[in-house]
Write a protein that holds these residues in place. Structure first.
Motif, PDB file in Angstrom:
ATOM      1  N   MET A   1      16.378   7.575   6.378  1.00  0.00           N
ATOM      2  CA  MET A   1      16.920   8.633   7.242  1.00  0.00           C
ATOM      3  C   MET A   1      16.668   9.996   6.612  1.00  0.00           C
ATOM      4  SD  MET A   1      20.581   7.270   8.619  1.00  0.00           S
ATOM      5  CE  MET A   1      21.281   7.145   6.966  1.00  0.00           C
ATOM      6  N   ILE A   2      16.223  10.921   7.430  1.00  0.00           N
ATOM      7  CA  ILE A   2      15.978  12.280   6.972  1.00  0.00           C
ATOM      8  C   ILE A   2      16.627  13.262   7.955  1.00  0.00           C
ATOM      9  CG2 ILE A   2      14.260  14.059   6.497  1.00  0.00           C
ATOM     10  CD1 ILE A   2      14.204  11.880   4.445  1.00  0.00           C
ATOM     11  N   LEU A   3      17.500  14.115   7.434  1.00  0.00           N
ATOM     12  CA  LEU A   3      18.106  15.197   8.207  1.00  0.00           C
ATOM     13  C   LEU A   3      17.638  16.502   7.585  1.00  0.00           C
ATOM     14  CD1 LEU A   3      20.171  16.131  10.387  1.00  0.00           C
ATOM     15  CD2 LEU A   3      21.935  15.955   8.631  1.00  0.00           C
ATOM     16  N   GLU A   4      17.003  17.346   8.380  1.00  0.00           N
ATOM     17  CA  GLU A   4      16.366  18.538   7.811  1.00  0.00           C
ATOM     18  C   GLU A   4      16.798  19.807   8.537  1.00  0.00           C
ATOM     19  OE1 GLU A   4      11.920  20.099   6.482  1.00  0.00           O
ATOM     20  OE2 GLU A   4      12.104  18.611   8.090  1.00  0.00           O
ATOM     21  N   LEU A   5      17.101  20.833   7.749  1.00  0.00           N
ATOM     22  CA  LEU A   5      17.327  22.180   8.259  1.00  0.00           C
ATOM     23  C   LEU A   5      16.169  23.046   7.812  1.00  0.00           C
ATOM     24  CD1 LEU A   5      20.298  20.878   7.785  1.00  0.00           C
ATOM     25  CD2 LEU A   5      21.079  23.228   8.147  1.00  0.00           C
ATOM     26  N   PHE A   6      15.575  23.783   8.762  1.00  0.00           N
ATOM     27  CA  PHE A   6      14.391  24.583   8.458  1.00  0.00           C
ATOM     28  C   PHE A   6      14.571  25.988   8.993  1.00  0.00           C
ATOM     29  CE2 PHE A   6      10.037  26.023   9.618  1.00  0.00           C
ATOM     30  CZ  PHE A   6       9.496  26.078   8.336  1.00  0.00           C
ATOM     31  N   LYS A   7      14.649  26.942   8.064  1.00  0.00           N
ATOM     32  CA  LYS A   7      14.741  28.370   8.386  1.00  0.00           C
ATOM     33  C   LYS A   7      15.867  28.666   9.376  1.00  0.00           C
ATOM     34  CE  LYS A   7       9.958  29.572   7.291  1.00  0.00           C
ATOM     35  NZ  LYS A   7       8.700  30.221   7.751  1.00  0.00           N
ATOM     36  N   VAL A   8      17.036  28.096   9.123  1.00  0.00           N
ATOM     37  CA  VAL A   8      18.171  28.243  10.034  1.00  0.00           C
ATOM     38  C   VAL A   8      18.932  29.540   9.764  1.00  0.00           C
ATOM     39  CG1 VAL A   8      20.435  27.297  10.639  1.00  0.00           C
ATOM     40  CG2 VAL A   8      18.457  25.772  10.477  1.00  0.00           C
ATOM     41  N   ASP A   9      19.119  30.333  10.816  1.00  0.00           N
ATOM     42  CA  ASP A   9      19.991  31.503  10.798  1.00  0.00           C
ATOM     43  C   ASP A   9      21.111  31.279  11.805  1.00  0.00           C
ATOM     44  OD1 ASP A   9      18.234  32.719   9.058  1.00  0.00           O
ATOM     45  OD2 ASP A   9      17.383  34.079  10.546  1.00  0.00           O
ATOM     46  N   LYS A  10      22.297  31.808  11.501  1.00  0.00           N
ATOM     47  CA  LYS A  10      23.412  31.710  12.444  1.00  0.00           C
ATOM     48  C   LYS A  10      24.233  32.998  12.425  1.00  0.00           C
ATOM     49  CE  LYS A  10      26.126  30.119  15.516  1.00  0.00           C
ATOM     50  NZ  LYS A  10      25.619  30.010  16.905  1.00  0.00           N
ATOM     51  N   TYR A  11      24.419  33.556  13.615  1.00  0.00           N
ATOM     52  CA  TYR A  11      25.266  34.725  13.796  1.00  0.00           C
ATOM     53  C   TYR A  11      26.573  34.314  14.463  1.00  0.00           C
ATOM     54  CZ  TYR A  11      21.267  37.859  12.968  1.00  0.00           C
ATOM     55  OH  TYR A  11      20.203  38.524  12.415  1.00  0.00           O
ATOM     56  N   LEU A  12      27.661  34.944  14.068  1.00  0.00           N
ATOM     57  CA  LEU A  12      28.940  34.824  14.757  1.00  0.00           C
ATOM     58  C   LEU A  12      29.488  36.225  14.960  1.00  0.00           C
ATOM     59  CD1 LEU A  12      30.632  31.830  12.860  1.00  0.00           C
ATOM     60  CD2 LEU A  12      29.569  31.776  15.127  1.00  0.00           C
ATOM     61  N   ASN A  13      29.800  36.555  16.210  1.00  0.00           N
ATOM     62  CA  ASN A  13      30.292  37.900  16.544  1.00  0.00           C
ATOM     63  C   ASN A  13      29.357  38.986  16.004  1.00  0.00           C
ATOM     64  OD1 ASN A  13      32.644  36.827  17.789  1.00  0.00           O
ATOM     65  ND2 ASN A  13      33.599  36.613  15.771  1.00  0.00           N
ATOM     66  N   ASN A  14      28.075  38.764  16.218  1.00  0.00           N
ATOM     67  CA  ASN A  14      27.025  39.711  15.827  1.00  0.00           C
ATOM     68  C   ASN A  14      26.911  39.915  14.313  1.00  0.00           C
ATOM     69  OD1 ASN A  14      26.220  40.320  18.542  1.00  0.00           O
ATOM     70  ND2 ASN A  14      28.048  41.616  18.729  1.00  0.00           N
ATOM     71  N   THR A  15      27.520  39.021  13.542  1.00  0.00           N
ATOM     72  CA  THR A  15      27.425  39.080  12.089  1.00  0.00           C
ATOM     73  C   THR A  15      26.605  37.893  11.599  1.00  0.00           C
ATOM     74  OG1 THR A  15      29.575  40.176  11.887  1.00  0.00           O
ATOM     75  CG2 THR A  15      28.717  39.096   9.920  1.00  0.00           C
ATOM     76  N   LEU A  16      25.640  38.149  10.736  1.00  0.00           N
ATOM     77  CA  LEU A  16      24.818  37.072  10.187  1.00  0.00           C
ATOM     78  C   LEU A  16      25.631  36.285   9.165  1.00  0.00           C
ATOM     79  CD1 LEU A  16      22.016  35.733  10.052  1.00  0.00           C
ATOM     80  CD2 LEU A  16      21.422  37.368   8.249  1.00  0.00           C
ATOM     81  N   ILE A  17      25.930  35.025   9.494  1.00  0.00           N
ATOM     82  CA  ILE A  17      26.765  34.179   8.634  1.00  0.00           C
ATOM     83  C   ILE A  17      25.910  33.311   7.720  1.00  0.00           C
ATOM     84  CG2 ILE A  17      28.581  32.426   8.581  1.00  0.00           C
ATOM     85  CD1 ILE A  17      29.460  35.115   9.749  1.00  0.00           C
ATOM     86  N   LEU A  18      24.814  32.785   8.251  1.00  0.00           N
ATOM     87  CA  LEU A  18      23.888  31.961   7.462  1.00  0.00           C
ATOM     88  C   LEU A  18      22.483  32.506   7.619  1.00  0.00           C
ATOM     89  CD1 LEU A  18      25.205  28.385   8.358  1.00  0.00           C
ATOM     90  CD2 LEU A  18      25.480  29.554   6.159  1.00  0.00           C
ATOM     91  N   ASP A  55      20.729  30.182  15.698  1.00  0.00           N
ATOM     92  CA  ASP A  55      20.132  31.295  16.437  1.00  0.00           C
ATOM     93  C   ASP A  55      18.633  31.358  16.200  1.00  0.00           C
ATOM     94  OD1 ASP A  55      22.426  32.684  17.773  1.00  0.00           O
ATOM     95  OD2 ASP A  55      23.157  32.691  15.720  1.00  0.00           O
ATOM     96  N   SER A  56      18.206  30.808  15.077  1.00  0.00           N
ATOM     97  CA  SER A  56      16.783  30.600  14.824  1.00  0.00           C
ATOM     98  C   SER A  56      16.643  29.442  13.850  1.00  0.00           C
ATOM     99  CB  SER A  56      16.122  31.862  14.260  1.00  0.00           C
ATOM    100  OG  SER A  56      16.696  32.220  13.014  1.00  0.00           O
TER     101      SER A  56
END
Length: 232
Positions: A1-18, A55-56
């Motif tokens: 099993m392989i779970l992969e995150l690739f170049k993940v960005d996340k905004y909450l309330n217009n603030t970049l969290i990850l 978000d990306s």
């Protein structure tokens, strides 16, 4: 099993969290997320549980985007949030029975056995549970369907030492059965005892990703010293 995150960005309330999160999780790994409050640990776990969408970037399991059919992915994960979300007027058995309705492989006997295994009162209303009892019920809920991927947000909060030991043993058994486990905790001793990999987050970015090897494990990994060096 392989779970992969690739170049993940996340905004909450217009603030970049990850920002630009990249890592791969494989079966048998017990991964500890480490970082101060506000580092993005809970947001990252919610992304893995498909409660948030990136978000990306992409999150894939076995090469397939988990958000193409998130319902199928959710059937193979167990997620333990910080807050319970239980129905306080229902007892422990009734709460788990409601949750079991989303799966085809959980029987009444399975629920009774798990509650007895962890010594939780079957008939007591959850609203009368202590914080530690609710935390334990949350953990049972996350494992009752024998998921392939276990995602735990601060699983050891408010637990007495005996229950913490039991949960640690359960997590180890999951790893031995080729599951993927990722969890956050401010209790560094639990991370040190359980994990074979540590991902350090600071201000929404991965600042270090350390795996236990035969060499560094024999020398001992001091998580407290690593935290001071990497985070502070």
């Amino acid at each position: 099993m392989i779970l992969e995150l690739f170049k993940v960005d996340k905004y909450l309330n217009n603030t970049l969290i990850l920002k630009n999160i990249n890592f791969t999780l494989s079966e048998g790994e017990i991964v500890g997320l480490i970082g101060p409050n506000g580092a993005g640990k809970t947001t990252l776990l919610r992304l893995l549980a498909t409660l948030y969408k990136p978000d990306s970037g992409t999150i894939t399991f076995e090469g397939n985007d988990v958000f193409v059919n998130p319902e199928n992915f959710r059937r193979i994960i167990g997620y333990m949030p910080e807050e319970s979300g239980f129905y306080n007027k229902l007892n422990a058995f009734e709460n788990l029975s409601f949750y079991a309705g989303f799966f085809n492989n959980i029987t009444r006997t399975d629920i009774l056995n798990k509650l007895n295994e962890y010594n939780l009162n079957l008939n007591k209303k959850v609203g009368a549970f202590s914080k530690g009892q609710k935390q334990l019920l949350l953990f049972i809920k996350s494992i009752i369907h024998n998921p392939d991927i276990l995602i735990l947000d601060e699983p050891f909060n408010a637990l007495d030492p005996g229950v913490r030991i039991t949960i640690r043993e359960t997590i180890k058994n999951f790893s031995n059965n080729n599951k993927i486990i990722i969890f956050s905790s401010h209790i560094l001793s639990d991370l040190e005892q359980l994990c074979n990999r540590y991902i350090f987050l600071k201000k929404g970015e991965i600042v270090s990703d350390i795996r236990k090897t035969q060499e560094n494990n024999s020398q001992g990994i001091n998580i407290e010293e690593l935290y001071k060096k990497i985070i502070t």
